[in-house]
Design a protein around this motif. Sequence first.
Motif, mmCIF file in Angstrom:
data_model
loop_
_atom_site.group_PDB
_atom_site.id
_atom_site.type_symbol
_atom_site.label_atom_id
_atom_site.label_comp_id
_atom_site.label_asym_id
_atom_site.label_seq_id
_atom_site.Cartn_x
_atom_site.Cartn_y
_atom_site.Cartn_z
ATOM 1 N N CYS A 295 39.851 26.902 32.577
ATOM 2 C CA CYS A 295 38.704 26.483 33.394
ATOM 3 C C CYS A 295 38.224 27.648 34.251
ATOM 4 O O CYS A 295 38.991 28.223 35.040
ATOM 5 C CB CYS A 295 39.110 25.295 34.272
ATOM 6 S SG CYS A 295 37.853 24.807 35.470
ATOM 7 N N ASP A 296 36.963 28.018 34.101
ATOM 8 C CA ASP A 296 36.412 29.139 34.875
ATOM 9 C C ASP A 296 36.357 28.821 36.369
ATOM 10 O O ASP A 296 36.619 29.702 37.204
ATOM 11 C CB ASP A 296 35.008 29.480 34.366
ATOM 12 C CG ASP A 296 35.026 30.033 32.943
ATOM 13 O OD1 ASP A 296 36.075 30.595 32.559
ATOM 14 O OD2 ASP A 296 34.011 29.896 32.237
ATOM 15 N N ASN A 297 36.012 27.598 36.705
ATOM 16 C CA ASN A 297 35.962 27.216 38.122
ATOM 17 C C ASN A 297 37.348 27.261 38.756
ATOM 18 O O ASN A 297 37.500 27.652 39.916
ATOM 19 C CB ASN A 297 35.361 25.822 38.277
ATOM 20 C CG ASN A 297 33.875 25.792 37.977
ATOM 21 O OD1 ASN A 297 33.165 26.771 38.209
ATOM 22 N ND2 ASN A 297 33.391 24.681 37.459
ATOM 23 N N ILE B 246 41.211 29.295 42.699
ATOM 24 C CA ILE B 246 42.620 29.562 43.020
ATOM 25 C C ILE B 246 42.790 30.747 43.967
ATOM 26 O O ILE B 246 43.523 30.643 44.969
ATOM 27 C CB ILE B 246 43.436 29.759 41.723
ATOM 28 C CG1 ILE B 246 43.558 28.417 40.989
ATOM 29 C CG2 ILE B 246 44.820 30.327 42.032
ATOM 30 C CD1 ILE B 246 44.231 28.517 39.640
ATOM 31 N N PRO B 247 42.144 31.888 43.738
ATOM 32 C CA PRO B 247 42.281 32.988 44.711
ATOM 33 C C PRO B 247 41.781 32.609 46.101
ATOM 34 O O PRO B 247 42.343 33.065 47.113
ATOM 35 C CB PRO B 247 41.430 34.103 44.086
ATOM 36 C CG PRO B 247 41.391 33.792 42.631
ATOM 37 C CD PRO B 247 41.370 32.311 42.551
ATOM 38 N N GLU B 248 40.726 31.792 46.156
ATOM 39 C CA GLU B 248 40.220 31.359 47.457
ATOM 40 C C GLU B 248 41.239 30.475 48.172
ATOM 41 O O GLU B 248 41.413 30.572 49.398
ATOM 42 C CB GLU B 248 38.896 30.613 47.275
ATOM 43 C CG GLU B 248 37.779 31.469 46.703
ATOM 44 C CD GLU B 248 36.492 30.674 46.506
ATOM 45 O OE1 GLU B 248 36.461 29.489 46.907
ATOM 46 O OE2 GLU B 248 35.515 31.227 45.961
ATOM 47 N N LEU B 249 41.910 29.620 47.407
ATOM 48 C CA LEU B 249 42.950 28.791 48.005
ATOM 49 C C LEU B 249 44.120 29.633 48.519
ATOM 50 O O LEU B 249 44.658 29.383 49.603
ATOM 51 C CB LEU B 249 43.455 27.763 46.984
ATOM 52 C CG LEU B 249 42.520 26.613 46.619
ATOM 53 C CD1 LEU B 249 43.133 25.768 45.506
ATOM 54 C CD2 LEU B 249 42.232 25.740 47.830
ATOM 55 N N MET B 250 44.510 30.615 47.745
ATOM 56 C CA MET B 250 45.633 31.462 48.132
ATOM 57 C C MET B 250 45.336 32.235 49.414
ATOM 58 O O MET B 250 46.246 32.533 50.199
ATOM 59 C CB MET B 250 45.967 32.429 47.001
ATOM 60 C CG MET B 250 46.384 31.744 45.700
ATOM 61 S SD MET B 250 47.925 30.829 45.844
ATOM 62 C CE MET B 250 49.088 32.180 46.053
ATOM 63 N N ALA B 251 44.054 32.577 49.618
ATOM 64 C CA ALA B 251 43.677 33.354 50.791
ATOM 65 C C ALA B 251 43.281 32.485 51.982
ATOM 66 O O ALA B 251 43.020 33.005 53.071
ATOM 67 C CB ALA B 251 42.510 34.286 50.440
#
Length: 255
Positions: free
Chosen positions: A229-231, A236-241
């Motif tokens: 899934c492209d979204n 995921i990187p936004e969540l990690m940060a």
Amino acid sequence: MYFGKNLIFFIEYFCQCRPCCYLMRYFWGISVCFVLCVACAGADKNNRVALDSARPKADSVQGKGTDDKAKEKLKLVLDCYWDDYNFCDTTANNVAAGEQRFSNFLMLLHYADSLDVYGAVKKFVNASYVTFESRNRYASMIKHYLDNPESPMRDDCVYVYFLRCQLDCLSPEDVAVREYLEFKLRAVSKNLVGCIATDFKYVDRQGNVSALHAIESQYTLIVFSDPECDNCKRIIPELMADPVLQNEKLRVMMV
């Protein structure tokens, strides 16, 4: 404006085609205008009546649990909310007004106590089961508004009340419908707000087998994603940060 242009065109066409004197053509044109205006006014009045009947009768209810008077007023509103609605009427205006009223009904349930919600839902379901067509129509609305993942009004806690009341109203012959509703009730009841989440086992990237309840953390956030899934790859990187997730009391599990 569009209707006005069509009306003028119709009058001009009528006056050109009818072989009579100018005064007679003028009289016929005014008569047509009068009849059409009266018809449109009547239709508009009917629409306003349908929309007014669909609006909540407790505009003053603003917040959940504000005071005892507000709760009592909301309870009275819910008790008689469907008393003046005809579930047997299958005309387009009444069906549309019924769906709008049902949507407002769900919003009012959000502010009510659990016992009042159950009583109001039970009364509504009993009334909607007056005919087979009405039962199916409102069963479809219930599923659309409360079970659809994309519905802004989805609420599993309220949905449970509707499912239980629907089961109570079924006849012994409705075996297939009963099995479906019982399945939905079991599924929805597993992870209600305030309840312990259903435990499940999983295998991590290192091949270790563990379970959800084995995670030692005060809070656990479960994120379901698709590697293709492209979204998901973007989020995921936004969540990690996200600094909110950088909390020692919180564990994040990606499934």
